[in-house]
Motif scaffolding. Structure first.
Motif, PDB file in Angstrom:
ATOM      1  N   UNK A  41       0.851  -1.184   0.000  1.00 17.98           N
ATOM      2  CA  UNK A  41       0.000   0.000   0.000  1.00 17.98           C
ATOM      3  C   UNK A  41       0.881   1.225   0.000  1.00 17.98           C
ATOM      4  N   UNK A  42       0.651   2.051  -0.940  1.00 19.08           N
ATOM      5  CA  UNK A  42       1.376   3.315  -0.943  1.00 19.08           C
ATOM      6  C   UNK A  42       0.853   4.156   0.203  1.00 19.08           C
ATOM      7  N   UNK A  43       1.760   4.667   0.992  1.00 17.35           N
ATOM      8  CA  UNK A  43       1.237   5.586   2.003  1.00 17.35           C
ATOM      9  C   UNK A  43       1.604   7.000   1.627  1.00 17.35           C
ATOM     10  N   UNK A  44       0.733   7.866   1.988  1.00 17.34           N
ATOM     11  CA  UNK A  44       0.920   9.267   1.638  1.00 17.34           C
ATOM     12  C   UNK A  44       1.838   9.901   2.665  1.00 17.34           C
ATOM     13  N   UNK A  45       3.112   9.584   2.514  1.00 19.09           N
ATOM     14  CA  UNK A  45       4.104  10.103   3.455  1.00 19.09           C
ATOM     15  C   UNK A  45       4.771  11.283   2.784  1.00 19.09           C
ATOM     16  N   UNK A  46       5.055  12.285   3.538  1.00 21.49           N
ATOM     17  CA  UNK A  46       5.869  13.359   2.982  1.00 21.49           C
ATOM     18  C   UNK A  46       5.056  14.407   2.265  1.00 21.49           C
ATOM     19  N   UNK A  47       3.861  14.037   1.887  1.00 15.86           N
ATOM     20  CA  UNK A  47       2.989  15.071   1.327  1.00 15.86           C
ATOM     21  C   UNK A  47       2.364  15.795   2.509  1.00 15.86           C
ATOM     22  N   UNK A  48       2.374  17.076   2.442  1.00 16.91           N
ATOM     23  CA  UNK A  48       1.945  17.870   3.583  1.00 16.91           C
ATOM     24  C   UNK A  48       0.552  17.486   4.045  1.00 16.91           C
TER      25      UNK A  48
ATOM     26  N   UNK B   1       8.609  17.238  -1.491  1.00 16.12           N
ATOM     27  CA  UNK B   1       7.212  16.924  -1.166  1.00 16.12           C
ATOM     28  C   UNK B   1       6.835  15.554  -1.663  1.00 16.12           C
ATOM     29  N   UNK B   2       7.757  14.815  -2.226  1.00 21.41           N
ATOM     30  CA  UNK B   2       7.383  13.498  -2.756  1.00 21.41           C
ATOM     31  C   UNK B   2       7.798  12.431  -1.756  1.00 21.41           C
ATOM     32  N   UNK B   3       6.962  11.454  -1.622  1.00 20.45           N
ATOM     33  CA  UNK B   3       7.314  10.317  -0.761  1.00 20.45           C
ATOM     34  C   UNK B   3       8.010   9.296  -1.622  1.00 20.45           C
ATOM     35  N   UNK B   4       8.907   8.533  -1.040  1.00 24.03           N
ATOM     36  CA  UNK B   4       9.414   7.444  -1.877  1.00 24.03           C
ATOM     37  C   UNK B   4       8.852   6.136  -1.402  1.00 24.03           C
ATOM     38  N   UNK B   5       8.292   5.413  -2.312  1.00 28.04           N
ATOM     39  CA  UNK B   5       7.798   4.079  -2.040  1.00 28.04           C
ATOM     40  C   UNK B   5       8.214   3.268  -3.253  1.00 28.04           C
ATOM     41  N   UNK B   6       9.242   2.469  -3.095  1.00 30.24           N
ATOM     42  CA  UNK B   6       9.737   1.725  -4.252  1.00 30.24           C
ATOM     43  C   UNK B   6       8.919   0.481  -4.419  1.00 30.24           C
ATOM     44  N   UNK B  56       3.534  11.503  -5.746  1.00 32.13           N
ATOM     45  CA  UNK B  56       3.545  12.968  -5.807  1.00 32.13           C
ATOM     46  C   UNK B  56       2.125  13.460  -5.576  1.00 32.13           C
ATOM     47  N   UNK B  57       2.048  14.705  -5.235  1.00 30.08           N
ATOM     48  CA  UNK B  57       0.746  15.313  -5.004  1.00 30.08           C
ATOM     49  C   UNK B  57      -0.171  15.135  -6.198  1.00 30.08           C
ATOM     50  N   UNK B  58       0.413  15.261  -7.397  1.00 26.90           N
ATOM     51  CA  UNK B  58      -0.479  15.182  -8.543  1.00 26.90           C
ATOM     52  C   UNK B  58      -1.034  13.769  -8.746  1.00 26.90           C
ATOM     53  N   UNK B  59      -0.372  12.773  -8.163  1.00 26.44           N
ATOM     54  CA  UNK B  59      -0.910  11.407  -8.263  1.00 26.44           C
ATOM     55  C   UNK B  59      -2.249  11.279  -7.545  1.00 26.44           C
ATOM     56  N   UNK B  60      -2.429  12.070  -6.504  1.00 26.61           N
ATOM     57  CA  UNK B  60      -3.717  12.065  -5.812  1.00 26.61           C
ATOM     58  C   UNK B  60      -4.814  12.536  -6.769  1.00 26.61           C
ATOM     59  N   UNK B  61      -4.513  13.611  -7.484  1.00 30.81           N
ATOM     60  CA  UNK B  61      -5.506  14.121  -8.446  1.00 30.81           C
ATOM     61  C   UNK B  61      -5.742  13.136  -9.584  1.00 30.81           C
ATOM     62  N   UNK B  62      -4.664  12.493 -10.002  1.00 37.60           N
ATOM     63  CA  UNK B  62      -4.797  11.522 -11.092  1.00 37.60           C
ATOM     64  C   UNK B  62      -5.732  10.383 -10.695  1.00 37.60           C
ATOM     65  N   UNK B  63      -5.511   9.887  -9.499  1.00 37.15           N
ATOM     66  CA  UNK B  63      -6.364   8.791  -8.998  1.00 37.15           C
ATOM     67  C   UNK B  63      -7.827   9.215  -9.061  1.00 37.15           C
ATOM     68  N   UNK B  64      -8.106  10.393  -8.555  1.00 36.18           N
ATOM     69  CA  UNK B  64      -9.493  10.868  -8.551  1.00 36.18           C
ATOM     70  C   UNK B  64     -10.016  11.087  -9.967  1.00 36.18           C
TER      71      UNK B  64
END
Lengths: 122, 249
Positions: A41-48, B1-6, B56-64
């Motif tokens: 599961x991707x977690x929303x880490x680091x995004x404010x 502002x990007x999380x890393x999840x490999x 990335x933040x824009x991935x949230x918008x993409x999902x929606x």
């Protein structure tokens, strides 16, 4: 898919077809939806996520002091709720909400908040 | 502002009936294309993720946006943001095949439905004015704490506690009033934690054909509760808050 005219927005009810701003988008998609035993599961880490934290209401000394400061800042000479005009200019309410919580948490010099002090920080 | 999840895998946005959604043109998360994986009449809306994927933040918008596009065409059972399965095979068997009865049932339940997110927020000043005007203890403690300044710590604490309690009561009343006003016009409601100065933050599941009446009724209660409360309504949205397969209470 927008609905055909549902009435115009008024100052007491605003409509939007889609969320705008991070907080509103997260409200729709974060932890909402079908649960799958996913591989990862991707977690929303680091995004404010400040605006998520602002949602959490914790009864505490800090909270009480914040409320007291807000009440003490009221200008009771106002008969109109002119505060609405100020708040309306503020923009997105999620941000405003977190600003409100932050304002109260800011260091205030004790005794400065009084009827004599007309300065508004907004 | 990007999380890393490999990770590498198959990102799942949601599930639809295969014959009702031929394709999705919106860009997917991680700038990937959006595809459909079918099994026995159901289709999962997916993106294949590259090996290195940073949210990335824009991935949230993409999902929606992907959900919204699908929702514009057909009934969709949305997945939460960030659902990734190991492979196509996992999607086809573990999800579409093994959970077929649940998925069919969810699709059925969500046919013709939309979600509205409703937030009723207090005008902080207007509310506090009302609380001060309506309660002599509040007014008295306010005067004392102002007069005492620095020395009035205990008064401020007591004042704040009193106001917090009054606000809780007011919030409960207003939330109840709003929900009862529209409950007959909605199929379900999912309540979120409200913010400190919110009366209510909730998602309503509404039949598309009831939307106008729901809106009218909500507008009516909003008009009654103004100016202390202001409403924001977002939607119609894909029913993310109602995708769980448990029966509605």
């Amino acid at each position: 898919m927008a609905i055909a005219t549902r009435g115009t927005s008024s100052n007491y009810l605003q409509r939007a077809p889609s969320p705008s701003g991070l907080a509103e988008v997260l409200d729709v998609i974060l932890d909402k939806g079908l649960v799958i035993d996913a591989y990862v599961r991707v977690s929303v880490i680091g995004i404010e996520v400040l605006t998520i934290d602002a949602r959490i209401v914790i009864a505490s000394v800090d909270t009480y002091l914040r409320f007291a400061e807000a009440v003490n800042r009221l200008d009771l000479a106002q008969t109109e709720t002119a505060g609405i005009e100020e708040l309306r200019d503020g923009g997105k309410s999620a941000k405003r909400k977190s600003e409100g919580a932050l304002e109260g948490a800011k260091e205030k010099i004790p005794g400065m908040s009084s009827d004599k002090d007309k300065e508004r920080s907004r | 502002m990007a999380a890393s999840a490999t990770m590498t895998g198959v990102y799942v946005y949601g599930v639809v009936r295969a014959d009702e959604l031929p394709a999705v043109s919106a860009d997917g998360v991680g700038d990937s294309a959006v595809e459909l994986l079918e099994r026995d009449g159901l289709a999962a809306i997916v993106s294949r993720l590259p090996g290195e994927f940073r949210v990335k933040r824009r991935d949230l918008n993409r999902h929606l946006q992907v959900l919204e596009e699908a929702f514009g065409e057909t009934t969709v059972v949305p997945c939460a943001f960030g659902t990734v399965l190991a492979s196509d095979a996992d999607v086809e068997t573990a999800l579409l095949s093994e959970r077929r009865p649940e998925l069919e049932s969810a699709l059925s339940r969500l046919d013709g439905m939309v979600q509205l997110n409703v937030r009723a927020a207090y005008d902080q000043e207007a509310l506090l004015h009302e609380l001060v005007a309506g309660n002599t203890d509040v007014a008295r403690l306010r005067d004392e704490s102002i007069r005492l300044g620095d020395a009035g710590y205990h008064q401020r604490l007591r004042l704040g506690e009193l106001v917090a309690g009054l606000l809780d009561g007011r919030r409960a009343e207003d939330a109840e009033r709003i929900i009862s006003a529209v409950s007959r016009l909605s199929e379900d409601v999912a309540v979120d934690d409200p913010g400190e100065y919110d009366a209510l933050k909730a998602s309503f599941l509404v039949k598309r054909k009831q939307l106008d009446r729901f809106d009218e009724r909500l507008e009516k209660v909003a008009r009654e509760l103004q100016p202390v409360l202001r409403f924001e309504v977002i939607g119609p949205l894909p029913p993310t808050a109602f995708a769980g397969t448990a029966a509605a209470p």
